[in-house]
Design a protein around this motif. Structure first.
Motif, PDB file in Angstrom:
ATOM      1  N   GLU A  35      -0.760  13.604  -2.345  1.00  0.00           N
ATOM      2  CA  GLU A  35      -1.428  13.157  -1.124  1.00  0.00           C
ATOM      3  C   GLU A  35      -1.787  11.674  -1.219  1.00  0.00           C
ATOM      4  O   GLU A  35      -1.627  10.922  -0.256  1.00  0.00           O
ATOM      5  CB  GLU A  35      -2.692  13.983  -0.853  1.00  0.00           C
ATOM      6  CG  GLU A  35      -3.389  13.650   0.427  1.00  0.00           C
ATOM      7  CD  GLU A  35      -2.590  13.968   1.687  1.00  0.00           C
ATOM      8  OE1 GLU A  35      -2.934  13.406   2.742  1.00  0.00           O
ATOM      9  OE2 GLU A  35      -1.624  14.751   1.629  1.00  0.00           O
TER      10      GLU A  35
ATOM     11  N   SER B 190       1.415   9.666  -0.805  1.00  0.00           N
ATOM     12  CA  SER B 190       1.852   9.712   0.591  1.00  0.00           C
ATOM     13  C   SER B 190       1.052   8.748   1.452  1.00  0.00           C
ATOM     14  O   SER B 190       1.610   7.984   2.246  1.00  0.00           O
ATOM     15  CB  SER B 190       1.717  11.139   1.124  1.00  0.00           C
ATOM     16  OG  SER B 190       1.981  11.178   2.500  1.00  0.00           O
ATOM     17  N   ARG B 191      -0.265   8.764   1.296  1.00  0.00           N
ATOM     18  CA  ARG B 191      -1.122   7.887   2.097  1.00  0.00           C
ATOM     19  C   ARG B 191      -0.917   6.419   1.756  1.00  0.00           C
ATOM     20  O   ARG B 191      -0.921   5.565   2.640  1.00  0.00           O
ATOM     21  CB  ARG B 191      -2.581   8.295   1.936  1.00  0.00           C
ATOM     22  CG  ARG B 191      -2.883   9.605   2.630  1.00  0.00           C
ATOM     23  CD  ARG B 191      -4.308  10.020   2.380  1.00  0.00           C
ATOM     24  NE  ARG B 191      -4.573  11.297   2.994  1.00  0.00           N
ATOM     25  CZ  ARG B 191      -5.623  11.535   3.758  1.00  0.00           C
ATOM     26  NH1 ARG B 191      -6.502  10.588   3.988  1.00  0.00           N
ATOM     27  NH2 ARG B 191      -5.803  12.724   4.278  1.00  0.00           N
TER      28      ARG B 191
ATOM     29  N   MET C   9      -7.205   1.833   4.871  1.00  0.00           N
ATOM     30  CA  MET C   9      -6.398   2.951   4.388  1.00  0.00           C
ATOM     31  C   MET C   9      -6.493   3.107   2.870  1.00  0.00           C
ATOM     32  O   MET C   9      -6.562   4.225   2.358  1.00  0.00           O
ATOM     33  CB  MET C   9      -4.946   2.778   4.842  1.00  0.00           C
ATOM     34  CG  MET C   9      -4.802   2.899   6.355  1.00  0.00           C
ATOM     35  SD  MET C   9      -3.197   2.340   6.962  1.00  0.00           S
ATOM     36  CE  MET C   9      -2.234   3.820   6.737  1.00  0.00           C
TER      37      MET C   9
ATOM     38  N   THR D 203      -8.346   6.332   1.226  1.00  0.00           N
ATOM     39  CA  THR D 203      -7.588   7.164   0.294  1.00  0.00           C
ATOM     40  C   THR D 203      -8.317   7.280  -1.030  1.00  0.00           C
ATOM     41  O   THR D 203      -8.332   8.325  -1.655  1.00  0.00           O
ATOM     42  CB  THR D 203      -6.172   6.588   0.079  1.00  0.00           C
ATOM     43  OG1 THR D 203      -5.517   6.544   1.350  1.00  0.00           O
ATOM     44  CG2 THR D 203      -5.368   7.419  -0.892  1.00  0.00           C
TER      45      THR D 203
END
Length: 120
Positions: free
Chosen positions: A18, A21-22, A47, A51
């Motif tokens: 995850e 991906s972010r 972002m 994250t």
């Protein structure tokens, strides 16, 4: 992420897949020339911070990446002063992040962009 009194402000995402991906989405968004440059830089900063890819030093790392990006259009001393300005206005800074993360706001980042632009 914790505030000055060590209260949890944000926990980040879990799982290496995850996180990868972010961060991949962040890198794609930060290099998209169709978006306004400063908006792209500050949203990439959000972002990374949202994250929260590391157990420690996310804030310093995120501000360093933002300073590197800002260095493309600002002088080095101005870009490097970002972290000190964020520290001076950290309550507003944390509030802006919380505002964007609130599910009712659906990721609306105008408030964050306003606060971050005042810090730089």
């Amino acid at each position: 992420m914790t505030d000055g009194s060590n209260s949890a402000v944000h926990k980040g995402v879990y799982g290496e897949d995850e996180i990868k991906s972010r961060l991949s989405v962040m890198l794609d968004a930060s290099t998209d020339d169709s978006r306004p440059w400063l908006v792209s830089a500050f949203m990439a900063h959000f972002m990374v911070e949202h994250t929260h890819p590391f157990y420690d030093s996310n804030g310093r790392f995120g501000r360093f990446l933002l300073a590197l990006k800002l260095r493309q259009v600002l002088s080095a001393p101005t870009a490097l002063s970002l972290s000190a300005q964020v520290r001076k206005q950290k309550d507003k800074y944390y509030k802006a992040f919380a505002h964007v993360e609130n599910p009712l706001n659906r990721g609306e980042a105008t408030f964050l962009l306003t606060i971050c632009s005042l810090c730089s």
